[in-house]
Design a protein around this motif. Structure first.
Motif, PDB file in Angstrom:
ATOM      1  N   SER A 126       0.851  -1.188   0.000  1.00  0.00           N
ATOM      2  CA  SER A 126       0.000   0.000   0.000  1.00  0.00           C
ATOM      3  C   SER A 126       0.885   1.236   0.000  1.00  0.00           C
ATOM      4  CB  SER A 126      -0.930   0.008   1.222  1.00  0.00           C
ATOM      5  OG  SER A 126      -0.171   0.109   2.425  1.00  0.00           O
ATOM      6  N   LEU A 183      -3.660   4.161  -1.759  1.00  0.00           N
ATOM      7  CA  LEU A 183      -4.079   3.043  -2.588  1.00  0.00           C
ATOM      8  C   LEU A 183      -3.556   1.733  -2.005  1.00  0.00           C
ATOM      9  CD1 LEU A 183      -3.418   4.427  -6.193  1.00  0.00           C
ATOM     10  CD2 LEU A 183      -5.592   4.396  -4.946  1.00  0.00           C
ATOM     11  N   GLU A 187      -5.410  -1.306  -6.473  1.00  0.00           N
ATOM     12  CA  GLU A 187      -6.250  -0.129  -6.659  1.00  0.00           C
ATOM     13  C   GLU A 187      -5.543   0.906  -7.525  1.00  0.00           C
ATOM     14  OE1 GLU A 187      -8.870  -0.096  -2.530  1.00  0.00           O
ATOM     15  OE2 GLU A 187      -7.055   1.138  -2.650  1.00  0.00           O
ATOM     16  N   GLN A 188      -6.337   1.779  -8.133  1.00  0.00           N
ATOM     17  CA  GLN A 188      -5.760   2.816  -8.987  1.00  0.00           C
ATOM     18  C   GLN A 188      -6.603   4.075  -8.938  1.00  0.00           C
ATOM     19  OE1 GLN A 188      -7.306   2.141 -13.466  1.00  0.00           O
ATOM     20  NE2 GLN A 188      -5.925   0.514 -12.750  1.00  0.00           N
ATOM     21  N   SER A 207     -12.077   4.681 -14.627  1.00  0.00           N
ATOM     22  CA  SER A 207     -11.018   3.675 -14.793  1.00  0.00           C
ATOM     23  C   SER A 207     -11.216   2.823 -16.033  1.00  0.00           C
ATOM     24  CB  SER A 207     -10.954   2.780 -13.546  1.00  0.00           C
ATOM     25  OG  SER A 207     -10.588   3.535 -12.411  1.00  0.00           O
TER      26      SER A 207
END
Length: 609
Positions: A126, A183, A187-188, A207
């Protein structure tokens, strides 16, 4: 090519010029620093006023910062065979990356949209991230207002409006926006910057759309590169240079800019700072040669259209039927001014917009252009009757005007001289035209052309030779060595094994070469009207490699070439010059350098067998 760079570069006020990658959409480009900051971006065209120009003034220029919000080390690489740039952040608790790209606009379905997408992802563990978007319109001259609504920020200035959409909440800070977010692995977040107005409305970039745009952009670059016929030893390096040259092409007209930046200094603190965001006839013609060598004919066709639509249509000026450069839209007026309010890269003032060299007489451009036309006629498509009529007009002008002093290839501001290189390329102009006329049976005043060609040859051999140096020199009757004469065997003016040429090659190696790097000339021995010294000129270094190879000195040529590659940045990009400590100097990246790399690699590879 993927190589690490130093840690904590984000703390520096100015990144080294070499610590950048380039992205673009065939209309404009952006420089992305190894710290994740976009510090140079002009919108909507190469030669438009800047939106982000922190590279030229860290306080007033504006930037788009995006980075991990913890101590990291970073690495950059290009997604294979594309101009999609990846910047990776390595921290104790995770690994993240930014995917920077500019989709190639479909002008038929959505004309006028220019989009810059920054997709940031956590790929391990993370990571917290921070973003700050601080545009400064018109080189930081025009103020702007900010309208911030949910997921969208609109920056409005008198001349340009930009919309930033994001998949994370943003907050305002005066007329700028910022955000902090974390994030987890997988994840983005997506940030998309669009030019809006003139019929183009703000549009979000969720996304799923970012993924579609990414896939389409990757496919575009790979499809384009697949046309390359190069299969030699330095395929990755050559293809990266080809991708750079394509990025510097302005698709609407076919013009090719010399570099996407202005005023990056040849010497930090010096005044040798120029605006290169224009179409130099010489540079663009050489680009056509390099791309044709690799099998890219569309770019040559587009440049021919640029010539027909713009250059051929211009009335002759005080320096003849050709200017040395034009705007990317074909305009002939490029007035030079200085931006007093910007301090310049690391204090290297002045910052210039426009280029006063547009009015110089540089006779060599006729040879560069007609050689490109000759090669296009040979490897691309036979030129039209109208194009041949224009070639004949240019050659007739050269026959009447070749024997006069000019400013030369290096655009010196110290007065006109009888430069050998200018004479050489006048010879090339006439010689290539004679070849075309003979091959195609085209009408030509062949007798006059041959007499002039031979007169130029005799003058160079008699007055361009220095008995003292046992070498060909910079200008007729002089004794200054100049790396531009390396083009003599490359242009097929002289045999690469002629005793006079071999002696010249030795003299250049003894006086202008340092660890494979080649200086253009000695400014103290040949004053050019400007203060300060300069670095080695990278195009000359690649010319030197090719001259060595053609002379049969293959071991030296290969070693010099491999050494030159070590001076590229971590992405394989080159500026105009290389400094004493191996740093990139001047506008970046430079078309001149990359086209010469392609030519040197192609010919060295062929010589090695």
């Amino acid at each position: 090519m993927s190589t690490g760079i130093s840690a904590d570069v984000s703390n520096a006020q100015y990144l080294p010029i070499s610590d950048h990658g380039l992205i673009g959409d065939l209309r404009t480009t952006a420089l992305v620093g190894a710290n994740g900051t976009i510090d140079w971006y002009c919108c909507p065209r190469f030669d438009s006023p800047s939106v982000f120009a922190a590279l030229l003034d860290s306080d007033k220029g504006g930037s788009f910062e995006l980075a991990a919000d913890v101590p990291t080390t970073t690495k950059q690489f290009y997604f294979p065979d594309t101009n999609v740039l990846i910047t990776r952040f390595y921290a104790d608790d995770g690994v993240g990356e930014i995917q920077d790209f500019m989709p190639i606009a479909d002008e038929s379905s959505e004309p006028g949209r220019h989009r810059l997408i920054r997709r940031v992802a956590c790929v391990r563990g993370s990571l917290p991230f921070r973003v700050r978007v601080a545009p400064r319109f018109d080189y930081g001259i025009q103020p702007h207002t900010l309208r911030l609504t949910h997921g969208q920020a609109v920056f409005e200035s008198p001349s340009l409006s930009l919309a930033l959409t994001a998949t994370v909440p943003m907050e305002s800070d005066g007329a700028d926006v910022w955000a902090e977010f974390k994030l987890q692995e997988g994840e983005q977040a997506v940030f998309a910057l669009d030019r809006v107005g003139e019929g183009v409305a703000p549009r979000s970039c969720p996304s799923t759309e970012a993924e579609e745009e990414f896939t389409a952009t990757v496919a575009f670059w790979r499809r384009w590169l697949s046309a390359s016929r190069y299969r030699g030893r330095w395929r990755e390096t050559v293809h990266r240079s080809a991708l750079v040259l394509k990025l510097l092409t302005y698709a609407p007209t076919g013009g090719i800019v010399a570099a996407p930046t202005t005023s990056l200094p040849e010497v930090v603190g010096g005044e040798r700072n120029w605006d290169y965001r224009y179409v130099w006839v010489r540079d663009a013609a050489f680009c056509v040669y390099a791309l044709l060598r690799l099998g890219f004919t569309e770019e040559a066709e587009a440049f021919m259209r640029f010539l027909t639509a713009n250059v051929c249509a211009c009335p002759p000026g005080p320096s003849g039927p050709l200017q040395i450069m034009y705007g990317i839209d074909g305009r002939s007026e490029l007035p030079e001014r200085q931006l007093e309010h910007l301090e310049g890269y690391q204090g290297s003032w002045p910052v210039r917009v426009g280029n006063a060299a547009v009015g110089q007489l540089q006779l060599d451009i006729y040879g560069a252009l007609i050689d490109a036309v000759y090669l296009y006629d040979k490897w691309g498509k036979p030129i039209s009757s109208g194009d041949w009529d224009y070639v004949g007009t240019l050659v007739d002008w050269v026959c009447a005007n070749w024997d006069q002093p000019d400013e030369g290839i290096w655009e010196t501001r110290g007065g006109r001289k009888d430069f050998l290189y200018s004479r050489l390329m006048c010879w090339v102009a006439i010689e290539r035209a004679i070849r075309m006329a003979g091959h195609r049976g085209l009408p030509a005043d062949t007798a006059r052309w041959q007499r002039t060609r031979d007169a130029i040859y005799r003058q160079i051999m008699q007055r361009g030779w220095s008995a003292e140096h046992q070498a060909f020199v910079q200008h007729l009757g002089g004794d200054v060595l100049d790396a531009s004469v390396l083009m003599m065997p490359l242009a097929k003016f002289i045999s690469p094994t002629d005793p006079k040429w071999l002696s010249t090659l030795t003299a250049l190696g003894d006086h202008l070469v340092s660890d494979s790097l080649v200086y253009r000339y000695d400014p103290e021995a040949s004053p050019d009207g400007l203060r300060g010294m300069e670095g080695t000129f990278s195009i000359c270094s690649f010319w030197y490699v090719e001259a060595l190879a053609r002379a049969g000195r293959l071991d030296e040529a290969r070693l010099a070439f491999e050494k030159m590659l070590t001076y590229a940045n971590h992405l394989g990009l080159f500026a105009e010059e290389i400094g004493q400590a191996g740093e990139q100097r001047g506008n970046f990246p430079q078309a001149f350098t990359h086209l010469a790399l392609i030519s040197a690699a192609f010919n060295l590879d062929r010589a090695l067998g």
